[in-house]
Design an enzyme around this catalytic site. Structure first.
Site, mmCIF file in Angstrom:
data_model
loop_
_atom_site.group_PDB
_atom_site.id
_atom_site.type_symbol
_atom_site.label_atom_id
_atom_site.label_comp_id
_atom_site.label_asym_id
_atom_site.label_seq_id
_atom_site.Cartn_x
_atom_site.Cartn_y
_atom_site.Cartn_z
ATOM 1 N N THR A 182 0.810 -1.223 0.000
ATOM 2 C CA THR A 182 0.000 0.000 0.000
ATOM 3 C C THR A 182 0.842 1.271 0.000
ATOM 4 O OG1 THR A 182 -0.102 -0.069 2.418
ATOM 5 C CG2 THR A 182 -1.922 -1.112 1.205
ATOM 6 N N LYS A 183 2.169 1.135 0.055
ATOM 7 C CA LYS A 183 3.033 2.307 0.164
ATOM 8 C C LYS A 183 3.482 2.806 -1.213
ATOM 9 C CE LYS A 183 2.850 2.218 4.655
ATOM 10 N NZ LYS A 183 1.965 1.059 4.884
#
EC number: 2.6.1.87
Length: 376
Positions: A182-183
């Site tokens: 998700t980064k």
């Protein structure tokens, strides 16, 4: 139209580098060619004194707890509005967590509250650069120096972000990054520990290598290696490092694309803030924007719940987070009930919008049009 909340981005070289790790360098257990390339990237590009890839940001935080020699009964100040790993790394060492509230204008830690939480048991301040937006590090480091405390920067969301021109993660005694899918940059699961005080460099390597001086052995600094300290299996495999390096090579392009998306959201939705219908992200003038996420702050829990439902009906997946840690069942059983009004307010009102590299301009326009339909 169906728009997910997140979609991991691939640069196109991940598989190539994975194959090279397996067939060219023939070393896939960790601390090989690609691990060293990743370390070199961070140290050369950001001036970090020492970096060590880890299997997660949680592992990097746990390493910081060991390096600070956190003992049962020590107190560690942590913002309540964060992911559980920020506190868990120190709880595992027996620390008592003292939670700080959020700022009025931002979900990050209220710097003005920190000093009032310090006791003779306090050992460290852990700050979270929420959404990649820097905390006021001058103020925090000043408090830490006054009371002789460690500072750990949980920069899980803050890669390539800055405080007064200084890279986030490189200001406290230790910093940590996350490379979860998700980064901004990702390798599925991964992290990085940044050691900014050189007197901890040698021990960090030992802890990283399962409590052995193996890293020194492979550099030819000792003629054999053995068990010399505590540690664990914190270093990732070369496959994670190879995947991550493909992303690091494209950092500038990835960041520019994400910033374009962030400002597209901001410009489309600022009319709602002007009409005082929602609040948009606030970035202090000392902080940079690394475009990790885009969120809006609704007026109350019920409004946010209705908006999530409305967006879902239109094929848009938006999410909220976190339950403040001081209200968790784990913490409440140990310490009883506590009230931190600002953290609780953000927990009830923040809504994160879909945000990923391949989000198209027409999708951003669709999402923002639907939100404006809800409010206007």
């Amino acid at each position: 139209m169906q728009i997910p909340f997140n979609k991991p981005f691939l640069t196109g070289k991940e598989v190539k580098y994975l194959q090279e790790a397996v067939y060219v360098y023939t070393h896939i257990s960790g601390n090989g060619f690609f691990t060293k390339q990743c370390h070199q990237f961070f140290e050369n590009n950001y001036g970090f004194k020492k970096t060590l890839l880890t299997t997660s940001c949680t592992d990097a935080l746990e390493m910081s707890a060991l390096l600070m020699d956190i003992q049962p009964g020590d107190e560690v100040i942590v913002p309540s509005f964060t992911f559980v790993s920020t506190a868990l790394a120190y709880v595992r060492q027996g620390a008592n967590i003292v939670f700080a509230d959020s700022r009025v204008d931002h979900p990050g830690i209220d710097e003005d509250e920190i000093e009032s939480l310090i006791t003779n048991r306090t050992k460290a301040i852990v700050v979270v650069h929420y959404a990649g937006v820097a905390c006021d590090m001058d103020k925090i480091m000043g408090i830490a120096r006054q009371y002789n405390l460690f500072v750990v920067e949980d920069a899980a969301q803050a890669i390539d972000s800055y405080y007064k021109g200084r890279p986030i993660g490189g200001i406290g005694h230790f910093g940590t990054f996350s490379f979860h899918e998700t980064k901004n940059l990702q390798c599925g699961e991964g992290g990085l520990l940044i050691i900014n005080d050189e007197k901890y460099t040698k021990r960090a390597e030992i802890i990283w290598e399962k409590g052995t001086n193996r890293a020194e052995f492979f550099r030819g600094e000792v003629n054999k290696y053995g068990w010399v300290d505590v540690g664990s299996s914190f270093l990732p495999s070369e496959l994670n490092a190879a995947f991550l390096y493909a992303q690091l090579e494209q950092l500038e392009a990835i960041q520019q694309k994400r910033k374009n998306i962030w400002y597209a959201y901001f410009n489309a939705l600022k009319i709602l803030e002007e009409k005082k219908l929602v609040k948009l992200p606030y970035i202090p003038n000392y902080a940079a924007n690394n475009a990790h996420m885009f969120y809006i702050v609704c007026n109350n829990y019920e409004e946010r719940t209705a908006l999530i439902k409305y967006l879902k009906e239109k094929g848009i997946m938006a999410v909220f987070h976190y339950l403040p840690l001081h209200k968790s069942s784990f913490y409440s059983k140990l310490y009883g009930k506590e009230t931190l009004t600002k953290a609780e307010k953000y927990s009830d009102e923040i809504l994160r919008l879909p945000f990923f590299h391949d989000l198209r301009p027409e999708e951003v326009e669709y999402i923002t049009d639907i939100i404006k339909q809800f409010y206007l």
